[in-house]
Design an enzyme around this catalytic site. Sequence first.
Site, PDB file in Angstrom:
ATOM      1  N   TYR A 167       0.817  -1.210   0.000  1.00 25.96           N
ATOM      2  CA  TYR A 167       0.000   0.000   0.000  1.00 25.96           C
ATOM      3  C   TYR A 167       0.856   1.267   0.000  1.00 25.96           C
ATOM      4  CZ  TYR A 167      -4.685  -1.930   0.759  1.00 25.96           C
ATOM      5  OH  TYR A 167      -5.891  -2.549   0.621  1.00 25.96           O
TER       6      TYR A 167
ATOM      7  N   LYS B 136       3.232 -15.132   2.064  1.00 22.22           N
ATOM      8  CA  LYS B 136       3.442 -15.844   0.799  1.00 22.22           C
ATOM      9  C   LYS B 136       4.943 -16.126   0.711  1.00 22.22           C
ATOM     10  CE  LYS B 136       1.904 -17.506  -3.141  1.00 22.22           C
ATOM     11  NZ  LYS B 136       0.994 -18.664  -3.230  1.00 22.22           N
TER      12      LYS B 136
ATOM     13  N   ASP C 100      -2.887 -18.053   0.028  1.00 21.72           N
ATOM     14  CA  ASP C 100      -3.891 -18.741  -0.803  1.00 21.72           C
ATOM     15  C   ASP C 100      -4.559 -19.856   0.007  1.00 21.72           C
ATOM     16  OD1 ASP C 100      -1.403 -19.991  -0.789  1.00 21.72           O
ATOM     17  OD2 ASP C 100      -1.522 -20.692  -2.859  1.00 21.72           O
TER      18      ASP C 100
ATOM     19  N   ASP D  10      -6.214  -6.998   4.029  1.00 20.92           N
ATOM     20  CA  ASP D  10      -7.355  -6.343   3.386  1.00 20.92           C
ATOM     21  C   ASP D  10      -8.275  -7.416   2.803  1.00 20.92           C
ATOM     22  OD1 ASP D  10      -8.938  -4.297   2.156  1.00 20.92           O
ATOM     23  OD2 ASP D  10      -7.912  -4.720   0.269  1.00 20.92           O
TER      24      ASP D  10
ATOM     25  N   ASP E 228     -12.038  -9.093   4.518  1.00 28.80           N
ATOM     26  CA  ASP E 228     -13.328  -9.085   3.809  1.00 28.80           C
ATOM     27  C   ASP E 228     -13.926 -10.489   3.800  1.00 28.80           C
ATOM     28  OD1 ASP E 228     -13.397  -6.382   3.132  1.00 28.80           O
ATOM     29  OD2 ASP E 228     -14.008  -6.794   1.072  1.00 28.80           O
TER      30      ASP E 228
HETATM   31  C1  IPM Z   1     -10.375  -1.278   3.861  1.00 26.73           C
HETATM   32  C2  IPM Z   1     -10.610  -0.697   2.512  1.00 26.73           C
HETATM   33  C3  IPM Z   1      -9.464   0.243   2.195  1.00 26.73           C
HETATM   34  C4  IPM Z   1      -8.206  -0.565   2.155  1.00 26.73           C
HETATM   35  C5  IPM Z   1      -9.607   1.069   0.917  1.00 26.73           C
HETATM   36  C6  IPM Z   1     -10.945   1.760   0.829  1.00 26.73           C
HETATM   37  C7  IPM Z   1      -8.475   2.036   0.781  1.00 26.73           C
HETATM   38  O1  IPM Z   1     -10.747  -1.704   1.554  1.00 26.73           O
HETATM   39  O2  IPM Z   1     -10.280  -0.503   4.831  1.00 26.73           O
HETATM   40  O3  IPM Z   1     -10.277  -2.499   3.954  1.00 26.73           O
HETATM   41  O4  IPM Z   1      -7.891  -1.186   1.131  1.00 26.73           O
HETATM   42  O5  IPM Z   1      -7.506  -0.589   3.159  1.00 26.73           O
HETATM   43 MG    MG Z   2     -10.817  -3.641   2.371  1.00 27.80          MG
END
Ligand code: IPM
Ligand code: MG
Length: 354
Positions: free
Chosen positions: A142, A187, A219, A243, A247
């Site tokens: 990032y 990884k 993975d 990240d 999710d």
């Molecule tokens: C998160 C989001 C952010 C990230 C984006 C919106 C920059 O996906 O907080 O997980 O990738 O960190």
């Molecule tokens: Mg995210």
Amino acid sequence: MNFKIAVIPGDGIGIEVTAQAVKVLKTVGEKFGHVFEMTEADAGGCAIDKHGEPLPAQTLEVCKNSDSVLLGAVGGPKWDTLPGSQRPEQALLGLRKGLGLFANLRPAVLHQALKDASPLKPEIIGDGLDIMVVRELTGGIYFGDRGRTEDAAFDTMKYSVGEIERITRVAFEIAMKRNKNIVSVDKANILENSRLWREVVEKVAKEYPGVQVSHMYVDNAAMQLVRNPKQFDVIVTGNMFGDILSDEASMITGSIGMLPSASLGAGKLGMYEPVHGSAPDIAGQDKANPIATIISVAMMLRYSFNLTQEADVIEKAVSSVLDKGYRTGDIMSEGMQLAGTAAMGQLIIDEIQD
Ligand code: IPM
Ligand code: MG
């Protein structure tokens, strides 16, 4: 006690959900005799519109002068065509970096009342899920060098020993208070920075003999999360893997609208925000679920202000409202009672006052 909180509603449903969380904070303040002094600041798309940039210097200043930050969500289709460096998301990255918030805690918890919401089979869920993803937040790909040539582009993934050490320590400290089990995700079969990551995690692990540590390639981890999520207690990983996996972890609980997050640094100041985004499709319609933001406030009280009892009261209030059968649209199921954003906030406030 007196606490200064910067409130950044942001865009879309961020505005509605933070409004409810602010009301909850006020209620808790009154009940327990604390003063939460709140200052609103702009970030994200609304800041682009008002000030010409996603993270105005004055917003960062307000945050730096606060004891904590509450953030709703940023972004929306209106700003999607802007070049990368000017997008609303830059506000998040700027806040994380600017406030030194290197540790992102993303609990993925399945609320008992919402067991049926998980997309996984009941036999995989068993008696519930409770995973803590600890994501490194101010390093890795990032923030590495990036650029473009005429016919190529590159992004660099780099981690220093110090960066790995401090996030690993956060994960171990958390694991000590949980089931003492850490899976470090990398990884290392391909990436040199992952091989360093493993070495450092192993080194720090020696300071915590009571905690069980294992390593998993990212993975495989993505696959194991849906195959057998109950094997995980704490997951520690770098910025991008975290990240993606956070999710996934939130989705298997079936209720992304319920999940809070905390971003912490070396001191007490933290930034607290729901895991979900600005959901432009339902913005301004009183449909959004404010629970993730309200539980984020509970995390703030717990991690930044050490107000454990107050945090417990908020979390219990949320559970009772769910147990009583109230649901926002995203977690609605048959026989339950539909509540809008403001009504859900009020129900939780009523529980707290009780
Ligand atoms: C998160 C989001 C952010 C990230 C984006 C919106 C920059 O996906 O907080 O997980 O990738 O960190
Ligand atoms: Mg995210």
